[in-house]
Scaffold this motif. Structure first.
Motif, PDB file in Angstrom:
ATOM      1  N   VAL A   1      27.829  41.288  42.593  1.00 45.30           N
ATOM      2  CA  VAL A   1      28.469  42.570  41.616  1.00 45.30           C
ATOM      3  C   VAL A   1      28.327  43.831  42.267  1.00 45.30           C
ATOM      4  CG1 VAL A   1      28.320  43.659  39.409  1.00 45.30           C
ATOM      5  CG2 VAL A   1      28.367  41.289  39.453  1.00 45.30           C
ATOM      6  N   GLY A   2      27.343  44.481  42.927  1.00 40.48           N
ATOM      7  CA  GLY A   2      27.230  45.405  43.362  1.00 40.48           C
ATOM      8  C   GLY A   2      27.934  45.772  44.782  1.00 40.48           C
ATOM      9  N   TYR A   3      28.224  44.771  45.334  1.00 42.42           N
ATOM     10  CA  TYR A   3      29.080  44.824  46.437  1.00 42.42           C
ATOM     11  C   TYR A   3      30.550  44.994  46.108  1.00 42.42           C
ATOM     12  CZ  TYR A   3      31.669  43.564  50.734  1.00 42.42           C
ATOM     13  OH  TYR A   3      32.677  43.377  51.945  1.00 42.42           O
ATOM     14  N   THR A   4      31.152  44.188  45.034  1.00 48.69           N
ATOM     15  CA  THR A   4      32.492  44.250  44.618  1.00 48.69           C
ATOM     16  C   THR A   4      32.558  45.511  43.984  1.00 48.69           C
ATOM     17  OG1 THR A   4      32.374  41.919  44.102  1.00 48.69           O
ATOM     18  CG2 THR A   4      34.076  43.253  42.769  1.00 48.69           C
TER      19      THR A   4
ATOM     20  N   LYS B   1      30.219  38.227  37.286  1.00 43.01           N
ATOM     21  CA  LYS B   1      31.331  38.524  38.706  1.00 43.01           C
ATOM     22  C   LYS B   1      32.802  38.683  38.396  1.00 43.01           C
ATOM     23  CE  LYS B   1      29.420  34.971  40.560  1.00 43.01           C
ATOM     24  NZ  LYS B   1      29.186  33.942  41.926  1.00 43.01           N
ATOM     25  N   THR B   2      33.185  37.962  37.231  1.00 43.74           N
ATOM     26  CA  THR B   2      34.579  38.199  37.025  1.00 43.74           C
ATOM     27  C   THR B   2      34.770  39.876  36.339  1.00 43.74           C
ATOM     28  OG1 THR B   2      34.809  35.710  36.499  1.00 43.74           O
ATOM     29  CG2 THR B   2      36.719  37.378  35.479  1.00 43.74           C
ATOM     30  N   LEU B   3      33.954  40.107  35.487  1.00 49.90           N
ATOM     31  CA  LEU B   3      34.057  41.408  34.847  1.00 49.90           C
ATOM     32  C   LEU B   3      34.061  42.569  36.021  1.00 49.90           C
ATOM     33  CD1 LEU B   3      31.599  41.252  32.005  1.00 49.90           C
ATOM     34  CD2 LEU B   3      33.969  41.460  31.920  1.00 49.90           C
TER      35      LEU B   3
ATOM     36  N   ILE C   1      36.824  39.325  27.702  1.00 52.71           N
ATOM     37  CA  ILE C   1      35.482  38.540  27.930  1.00 52.71           C
ATOM     38  C   ILE C   1      34.263  39.292  28.011  1.00 52.71           C
ATOM     39  CG2 ILE C   1      37.189  36.928  29.301  1.00 52.71           C
ATOM     40  CD1 ILE C   1      36.047  38.200  31.831  1.00 52.71           C
ATOM     41  N   PHE C   2      34.263  40.564  28.078  1.00 51.06           N
ATOM     42  CA  PHE C   2      32.906  41.327  28.330  1.00 51.06           C
ATOM     43  C   PHE C   2      32.082  40.837  27.056  1.00 51.06           C
ATOM     44  CE2 PHE C   2      30.096  44.867  27.151  1.00 51.06           C
ATOM     45  CZ  PHE C   2      29.746  45.091  28.384  1.00 51.06           C
TER      46      PHE C   2
END
Length: 217
Positions: free
Chosen positions: A213-216, A176-178, A134-135
């Protein structure tokens, strides 16, 4: 989670809602099952409900694809009580749905969110495969689904009737999934760079996505 302790206090009541009920009480049964998954329940009855929900998502003969998309995230949550092998099948199915350029952007975004939930704790090799699939969608082509095409026409600032919408839903969900799927440093760096491309839009939803994203990561 923060709800686990309160839910444990009513566990017997939740379990009492699991047996097959009338269609009018199906929503209660679903919510009870979701709550039991949240507190770590792994009974055979709950697993049967979760597996049936997964089977519904995987049934490609069903005509109402939009309905399946609407329940995709709930199924992904329920699947947490199933073995990795079954969750991997579900996550791969969602990946296929994300890549379906003939579906609406809305449905594909929902599947991206559901894939993120289903794949969160899967083995690294499976998550890496999903990431690589999915990228390319972190910069997706315009949807060619008729409803999306019609919506873009309504967004034309020079059109007779203009409808304002917030574009980029699929892209935000994919990024977000990536971040969740990325297992190694290289993929994490690629996910972060994909997120940073959203930062220049000035859209607050895009900015929030970059923060998520940064938090994940």
């Amino acid at each position: 989670g923060s709800l686990s302790q309160p839910l444990k206090l009513i566990r017997p009541r939740l379990e009492a809602l699991l047996p097959a009920a009338s269609p009018r009480r199906e929503a209660q049964r679903l919510h009870a099952a979701l709550a039991l998954v949240e507190i770590g329940e792994n009974s055979a009855q709950l697993a049967a409900i979760a597996d049936a929900s997964v089977a519904t998502q995987l049934d490609t003969t069903l005509a109402q694809a939009g309905k399946r998309a609407g329940s995709a995230e709930e199924t992904a949550i329920l699947a947490a009580c199933l073995p990795d092998e079954r969750r991997a099948v579900l996550a791969r199915h969602y990946c296929e749905r994300i890549l379906d350029a003939d579906d609406t952007e809305r449905n594909r975004a929902i599947y991206a969110s559901a894939c993120r939930i289903a794949a969160a704790d899967l083995p690294a090799d499976i998550r890496n495969d999903l990431f690589d699939e999915i990228f390319p969608l972190h910069t997706p082509d315009e949807s060619r689904h008729p409803s999306d095409v019609a919506q873009r026409r309504l967004e034309d600032p020079f059109g007779f009737l203009r409808v304002q919408t917030r574009p980029g839903r699929l892209r935000r969900q994919v990024v977000k999934t990536l971040a969740v799927l990325a297992d190694d440093g290289g993929r994490q760096e690629r996910a972060w760079r994909a997120a940073q491309q959203l930062a220049v839009s000035g859209d607050r939803y895009d900015a929030n996505t970059v923060g998520d994203v940064g938090y994940t990561l």
